[in-house]
Design a protein around this motif. Structure first.
Motif, PDB file in Angstrom:
ATOM      1  N   SER A   1      99.951 -18.464  46.761  1.00  0.00           N
ATOM      2  CA  SER A   1      98.914 -18.669  45.755  1.00  0.00           C
ATOM      3  C   SER A   1      97.822 -17.624  45.951  1.00  0.00           C
ATOM      4  O   SER A   1      97.370 -17.391  47.082  1.00  0.00           O
ATOM      5  CB  SER A   1      98.296 -20.065  45.867  1.00  0.00           C
TER       6      SER A   1
ATOM      7  N   ARG B   1      95.816 -20.679  36.541  1.00  0.00           N
ATOM      8  CA  ARG B   1      95.885 -22.141  36.453  1.00  0.00           C
ATOM      9  C   ARG B   1      94.493 -22.769  36.616  1.00  0.00           C
ATOM     10  O   ARG B   1      94.178 -23.766  35.958  1.00  0.00           O
ATOM     11  CB  ARG B   1      96.844 -22.692  37.511  1.00  0.00           C
ATOM     12  N   HIS B   2      93.680 -22.197  37.500  1.00  0.00           N
ATOM     13  CA  HIS B   2      92.358 -22.762  37.754  1.00  0.00           C
ATOM     14  C   HIS B   2      91.302 -21.661  37.858  1.00  0.00           C
ATOM     15  O   HIS B   2      91.569 -20.597  38.413  1.00  0.00           O
ATOM     16  CB  HIS B   2      92.342 -23.552  39.075  1.00  0.00           C
TER      17      HIS B   2
ATOM     18  N   TYR C   1      95.859 -18.380  41.056  1.00  0.00           N
ATOM     19  CA  TYR C   1      97.190 -18.234  40.473  1.00  0.00           C
ATOM     20  C   TYR C   1      98.157 -18.969  41.397  1.00  0.00           C
ATOM     21  O   TYR C   1      98.350 -18.569  42.541  1.00  0.00           O
ATOM     22  CB  TYR C   1      97.572 -16.754  40.350  1.00  0.00           C
TER      23      TYR C   1
END
Length: 217
Positions: A21, A51-52, A101
């Motif tokens: 990640s 994603r965040h 990611y």
């Protein structure tokens, strides 16, 4: 009003990888909540496919406003740890966004806390942090006989001379904190037997940047 506190002078960006990640921390100085929110939105647009995009920010001379968001991560695993790093560093007027990611492997609660905290620490390490000081400019006018004494007094107090003009007299310009102003004026008056003239300028904020003191906007 706080007389001295740490701020981010120039922001930075850093990336760490945990179990594939990617965590990208982007740090910026801000003066208002509106600036912080605009920076967060701009960062989200830049990393629109992540994603965040978790964030934390601190606004106000007394750290009056603090906000953070986990942006979909488990509660308390991102925003709060990020904010804790900022407060632990004693920072004011700052925003940080950590973009994640996902790499396909779950990190668990503890792993997420460590990853987001480490990301912010890396982001701060890539930023330029200075101490913002409340003070004033002081202009000192002296004849040549008093110059050496004044230079000695300023040097003993670790005060940098910003500018020196030589004519029939010498005019020095320095930046002094609110706490330094009265004692230094008194010492110069005593050291020059009242011959030096001093004029206090408008109140300002300043910091030492790259080894030189300069006024902050």
């Amino acid at each position: 009003m706080a007389l001295e506190y740490k701020i981010v002078y120039t922001g930075g960006e850093a990336e760490i990888v945990e179990k594939k990640s990617r965590f990208i921390a982007t740090v910026s100085p801000v003066k208002t909540e509106e600036e912080a929110l605009a920076f967060i939105e701009a960062t989200k647009k830049k990393y629109w496919n992540a994603r965040h995009n978790c964030f934390a920010y601190i606004v106000g001379e007394q750290q009056e406003l603090m906000r953070c968001s986990d942006d979909g991560e488990p509660n308390g695993t991102a925003g709060k740890p990020m904010l804790d790093v900022l407060t632990g560093a004693g920072l004011h007027q700052v925003v940080v966004v950590v973009t994640r990611y996902f790499g396909g492997t779950l990190l668990g609660t503890g792993g997420l806390v460590r990853a987001y905290s480490s990301s912010v620490q890396a982001g701060l390490a890539s930023s330029q942090i200075v101490t913002r000081i409340s003070g004033s400019k002081l202009q000192i006018t002296t004849d040549y006989t008093g110059l050496g004494k004044i230079q000695y007094i300023l040097g003993e107090s670790g005060i940098q001379i910003l500018d020196t003009q030589y004519t029939d007299q010498v005019v020095l310009e320095v930046l002094l904190s609110d706490e330094q102003l009265a004692p230094v004026q008194a010492e110069i008056t005593e050291g020059t037997s009242g011959q030096a003239k001093m004029e206090v300028g408008e109140a300002c904020f300043f910091a030492e940047v790259d080894g030189k003191e300069q006024v902050l906007e």
